[in-house]
Design an enzyme around this catalytic site. Sequence first.
Site, PDB file in Angstrom:
ATOM      1  N   ASP A  11     -46.185  49.509  95.342  1.00 20.64           N
ATOM      2  CA  ASP A  11     -45.954  48.149  95.011  1.00 20.64           C
ATOM      3  C   ASP A  11     -45.896  47.347  96.173  1.00 20.64           C
ATOM      4  O   ASP A  11     -44.869  47.519  96.916  1.00 20.64           O
ATOM      5  CB  ASP A  11     -44.686  48.058  93.943  1.00 20.64           C
ATOM      6  CG  ASP A  11     -44.900  48.800  92.781  1.00 20.64           C
ATOM      7  OD1 ASP A  11     -45.866  49.289  92.552  1.00 20.64           O
ATOM      8  OD2 ASP A  11     -43.703  48.679  92.149  1.00 20.64           O
ATOM      9  N   ASP A 132     -48.191  46.224  79.175  1.00 16.29           N
ATOM     10  CA  ASP A 132     -46.816  46.245  79.488  1.00 16.29           C
ATOM     11  C   ASP A 132     -46.143  45.763  78.359  1.00 16.29           C
ATOM     12  O   ASP A 132     -46.101  44.508  78.026  1.00 16.29           O
ATOM     13  CB  ASP A 132     -46.342  45.508  80.550  1.00 16.29           C
ATOM     14  CG  ASP A 132     -47.236  45.925  81.813  1.00 16.29           C
ATOM     15  OD1 ASP A 132     -47.713  46.930  81.931  1.00 16.29           O
ATOM     16  OD2 ASP A 132     -47.416  45.075  82.725  1.00 16.29           O
TER      17      ASP A 132
END
Length: 243
Positions: A11, A132
Amino acid sequence: MSSFIIYPAIDIRGGKCVRLVQGDYNQETVYNDNPLEVAKSWESQGGSFIHLVDLDGAKAGHPVNDEIIGSIASSVNVPVQVGGGLRTLADVERLLGLGVSRVIIGTAAIEDRAFTEEVLGRYGDKVAIGIDARNGYVATRGWLETSEVQAEVLAKELAAKGAETFIFTDISRDGMMQGPNVEAIVALAKASGRSVIASGGVTRLEDLLALSAHREDGVGGAIVGKALYTGHIDLAEAVQRIG
């Protein structure tokens, strides 16, 4: 037997390799100042596909860390998939042009269906749909908002439009080291009839073994982030055990 791929995650925020807790930008841990170094390390440990998230891009609504992403894609010998802020055809084409093997469409899958269907029609298996979910409903904009669309309904609709791969994150499990929501992941794979990559909550080798046991149900892999950085999972060992 269907394959099961472990995706080590990187990330990127502010040019560094970080992890957030449940997508909260205020709960950030910096693990390394050099994402390229991390990518090479994952490759050397047997990682066969690297998962990159442009966290700045997710927040901004357009890719931000192109330079780092391009340097990683051109420096490793394994495929790379990238998500974070992809909302236009130009963004998708630019990333694929940098050597990225697969792009991940998240928020746009809910907010801009015409764009999503066009990308699927044009690029097919080079596109993954990131779903998500918070309590079964799809969250958008870097998890800052929750829609009224159910994850399984969205997956079915987009599978019918050509989506081959979904990446499913149960937000409540992300960064919490509590294990993945195997039931929800398998349910999404069965509902969509497509390959689903699990994301969020993978904490121990046992979690990966539990997920890989469902490869015939369509669970095609798992993204592992925090557990690799904390040493809870050894990537080389996991790759060897799951093969």
